[in-house]
Design an enzyme around this catalytic site. Sequence first.
Site, PDB file in Angstrom:
ATOM      1  N   GLU A 256       0.869  -1.183   0.000  1.00  0.00           N
ATOM      2  CA  GLU A 256       0.000   0.000   0.000  1.00  0.00           C
ATOM      3  C   GLU A 256       0.896   1.220   0.000  1.00  0.00           C
ATOM      4  O   GLU A 256       1.619   1.467   0.972  1.00  0.00           O
ATOM      5  CB  GLU A 256      -0.934   0.030   1.209  1.00  0.00           C
ATOM      6  N   CYS A 290      -2.166   8.273   4.304  1.00  0.00           N
ATOM      7  CA  CYS A 290      -1.997   7.871   2.902  1.00  0.00           C
ATOM      8  C   CYS A 290      -3.209   8.251   2.061  1.00  0.00           C
ATOM      9  O   CYS A 290      -3.085   8.545   0.876  1.00  0.00           O
ATOM     10  CB  CYS A 290      -1.766   6.359   2.814  1.00  0.00           C
TER      11      CYS A 290
END
Length: 519
Positions: A256, A290
Amino acid sequence: MTLQRPAAVTDAFLETLVSRVPSTSGGTWKLTEVYTGEVLVELPQSTPADIERAFVAARAAQREWAQWPLKRRLGVFKKAHALFLDNAQTTADLIQVESGKNRRMAIEESCDPPMVMSHYIKRAPSLLAPTKRGGPVPFLTTSTEIRQPKGVVGVIAPWNFPFATGMSDAITALIAGNGIVLKPDNKTALSPLFGIQMLEQAGLPKGLFQVVCGEGPDIGPTLIDNANYVMFTGSTATGRVIGERAGRNLIGACLELGGKNPMIVLDDANIDEAVQGAVFGVFGNTGQICMHIERIYLPESRYEEFKAKFVRAAESLTVGASYDFGPEMGSLVSPDHKERVQSHVEDAVAKGATVVTGGKARPDLGPAFFEPTILEGVTKDMLAGATETFGPVVGLYCYRTVDEAIALANDTDYGLNASVWGTDLDRACAIAARIQSGNVNVNDILATAFASKGTPSGGVKQSGVGARHGDQGLLKYTDIQNLAVLKKQVMGAQPGQDYDSYVKSMLSGLKMMRRTGIR
């Protein structure tokens, strides 16, 4: 500055936590309280030999753990669920001390692993149960899908959510029957170390969950070379390096990575709600999420209205260092990261962007504080326009048509998260479906997508490979064994039967099975 450290975070407590980290070199890293810059504890640094021994220990424990019935393994996490919630305040203390985030974000982070446990405690029995399927010959053959743990999983956790990612990703792999070697970031090793302590208190076998510490280039290669699978959360640049090494080793990796996440406000949006969402999306966790928003696209007809309200909301945020719920925004994670964020703003201004509000560091509050910052006129030749800033900085953009807004939102190498705001939900969802992103939230920024543990969450394009959460989030930590059984020897020509006759009967049988729906 003078700031009273939380009572639970004593020197003795910290020394107990870091004593788990193997280090034969004698080297340490000064882990500091971000709010003040004061050294909290000397964190041992692991050598490649330490990492190899950690894998040996985890592998020995994993062989026994994998033999535990799933019900017994899940019993550990039922106890851990209660322990994690009972100790959420202490966990939040550690998260704040090491990362500098505000209290709200620290508490919310502490709740992620219990949510993951709760989901997979219910879902794992069906996902990991053997699944019997038909074989090539009806009634005489069977094929059973059996899920086997991969072995020992290497988890590389980031500094922005060290407890949520370090624990949640490891917990899922443990439920599947694996061992863990975790590498947290040096800056934020305390909260995951506390999480491991709680897991062992709940009954996790000692040795199964190892932790090693050190700078990525020093210990990362050895960790990947010894792992059976790698879970990484972090930058796209580092993800490429990890993915390449995992590929050479022929092991799987879930990555990720970064994002340059857009928010599209439609002309029928509730502007007050959109502003409230943008405040969290841009400034939550000091912009170090993120999935946070770095680009906001506004229709011409609503641009000035949104801008005025958003600027007022940003300027009214309370920013500061405190272990209570007072400040609405905390510190960046380190002075080095503050310099990165500041360099993006300075580069944008030098190339023609305008600072609407903010734009400066706040050394009066602490060594890594930066103001909530809103920019206009950001273009793709600027750092803040093309790459991930990862701080409390956002650019405002104006669009004329929805097609233009979608094109602008997709004009990036990233594709982790996006947000669409509008009162016509059918229209908003139709627009969301056209955005190239692994997650898209309608009338929310990120929480609805990320907290939906039953649905996979990951990135597309340069934002990653694979996903956490959902069935995929557990099954990725397993290998499939196909257990096939032939009850009677019918696969091939029978004694005395010529092969031409066998082929005719086989083809006839296949046609019959197709007509009857058997195959």
